[in-house]
Design a protein around this motif. Structure first.
Motif, mmCIF file in Angstrom:
data_model
loop_
_atom_site.group_PDB
_atom_site.id
_atom_site.type_symbol
_atom_site.label_atom_id
_atom_site.label_comp_id
_atom_site.label_asym_id
_atom_site.label_seq_id
_atom_site.Cartn_x
_atom_site.Cartn_y
_atom_site.Cartn_z
ATOM 1 N N SER A 22 10.847 18.002 71.702
ATOM 2 C CA SER A 22 12.478 17.965 71.283
ATOM 3 C C SER A 22 12.883 18.995 70.536
ATOM 4 O O SER A 22 12.169 20.009 70.181
ATOM 5 C CB SER A 22 12.481 16.637 70.491
ATOM 6 O OG SER A 22 12.205 16.937 69.037
ATOM 7 N N ALA A 23 14.285 18.958 70.851
ATOM 8 C CA ALA A 23 14.740 20.413 70.098
ATOM 9 C C ALA A 23 14.672 20.025 68.565
ATOM 10 O O ALA A 23 14.551 21.425 68.133
ATOM 11 C CB ALA A 23 16.521 19.984 70.360
ATOM 12 N N ALA A 24 14.593 18.982 68.043
ATOM 13 C CA ALA A 24 14.127 19.122 66.510
ATOM 14 C C ALA A 24 12.806 19.546 66.221
ATOM 15 O O ALA A 24 12.588 20.268 65.234
ATOM 16 C CB ALA A 24 14.123 17.674 66.103
ATOM 17 N N GLU A 25 11.650 19.184 67.186
ATOM 18 C CA GLU A 25 10.554 19.745 66.937
ATOM 19 C C GLU A 25 10.646 21.324 67.234
ATOM 20 O O GLU A 25 9.975 22.007 66.496
ATOM 21 C CB GLU A 25 9.458 19.161 68.057
ATOM 22 C CG GLU A 25 8.929 17.872 67.617
ATOM 23 C CD GLU A 25 7.971 17.323 68.623
ATOM 24 O OE1 GLU A 25 6.916 17.353 68.335
ATOM 25 O OE2 GLU A 25 8.398 16.966 69.780
ATOM 26 N N ALA A 26 11.336 21.936 68.283
ATOM 27 C CA ALA A 26 11.380 23.228 68.571
ATOM 28 C C ALA A 26 11.870 23.983 67.293
ATOM 29 O O ALA A 26 11.285 24.979 66.942
ATOM 30 C CB ALA A 26 12.198 23.467 69.883
ATOM 31 N N ALA A 27 12.779 23.304 66.633
ATOM 32 C CA ALA A 27 13.459 23.921 65.573
ATOM 33 C C ALA A 27 12.659 24.001 64.272
ATOM 34 O O ALA A 27 12.515 25.097 63.661
ATOM 35 C CB ALA A 27 14.802 23.349 65.063
#
Length: 266
Positions: free
Chosen positions: A175-180
């Motif tokens: 997810s974007a949150a994990e990528a960040a």
């Protein structure tokens, strides 16, 4: 430049915006797209009026990677561009930023799918903004393939090795949150606003001295390949000449006069 049928180009102030424009295929890479990308990077480097580049995708997706259907059929859209590939067999790697580093800052504005070749190309950008529903991942191993766009080399240098290996070896989606959280992207914004956020970053960069910006970017990447001592020495080699420019004088003068500096790349 006018782009191609799968890569649109427009200018917004001093920013060149390159848009992967094949939304019916989630902007999967095609020959027209690769040719357009390569031409875009070359055009940005050649035009001193361009101070930054934003890379994004059309239709709510960034890039779903290589067109596997075309790969299986050994053909791709845009046969009219075959001569370009024959003339420069390295063109596709330059387009994907594997074998080319633009001297201008490149900001990625990611919405939706940014997987496989999309995540590989992302690693060639400098600053990354993602919509909260964006997804990332290197799916190649799930299909018996190898992420040959540079990920086995670049990813462990950009994020912690344990995260890089998990992404590379499991082929799972992030997810974007994990990528960040692991440092693959720098910022997550509400869906539909990634381009606007990226352009805001570009506008801030554009307001800075272009010679200084380009020297700083070059120094960062150059030093990554060196020891700390060699990197510090190289930094002085790149940095001191910037102080002798008219732009540096203008920056100091504008600060003293409490006005916006007018940089002239001189």
């Amino acid at each position: 430049m006018s782009g191609t049928e799968h890569l649109s180009v427009r200018r917004e102030g001093a920013t060149l915006i390159l848009t992967l424009d094949r939304p019916e295929a989630k902007n999967a890479l095609s020959l027209p797209m690769l040719v357009g990308l390569y031409d875009g990077w070359v055009a940005a480097d050649a035009d001193d009026a361009v101070r930054s580049v934003v890379l994004t995708g059309a239709g709510g997706a960034f890039c779903a990677g290589m067109d596997l259907k075309a790969l299986a059929g050994k053909s791709m859209d845009g046969e009219q561009y075959r001569d370009r590939l024959k003339a420069d067999p390295d063109l596709h790697w330059k387009a994907m930023l594997r074998h080319h580093r633009p001297r201008k800052p490149v900001i990625a504005a990611v919405e939706g799918a940014c997987v496989a070749g999309g995540t590989e190309m992302l690693q060639g950008t400098d600053i990354r903004v993602a919509g909260e529903s964006a997804t990332f991942g290197l799916f190649e191993v799930r299909r018996g393939l190898f992420p040959i766009g540079g990920s086995t080399v670049r990813l462990p240098r950009q994020i912690p090795r344990t995260h890089a290996l998990e992404m590379l070896l499991t082929g799972r989606a992030y997810s974007a949150a994990e990528a960040a959280a692991i440092g693959l992207v720098g910022r997550v914004v509400p869906d539909g606003t990634a381009l606007g956020a990226a352009l805001a970053v570009a506008e801030r960069i554009n307001a800075c001295g272009p010679l200084a910006v380009e020297a700083v970017k070059a120094s960062v990447y150059e030093a990554l390949e060196m020891s700390e001592a060699d990197g510090l020495a190289a930094e002085l080699t790149r940095g001191w000449p910037v102080f002798d420019t008219a732009d540096a004088e203008e920056g100091a003068r504008a600060f003293a006069e409490k006005r916006v500096p007018v940089f002239r790349r001189a």
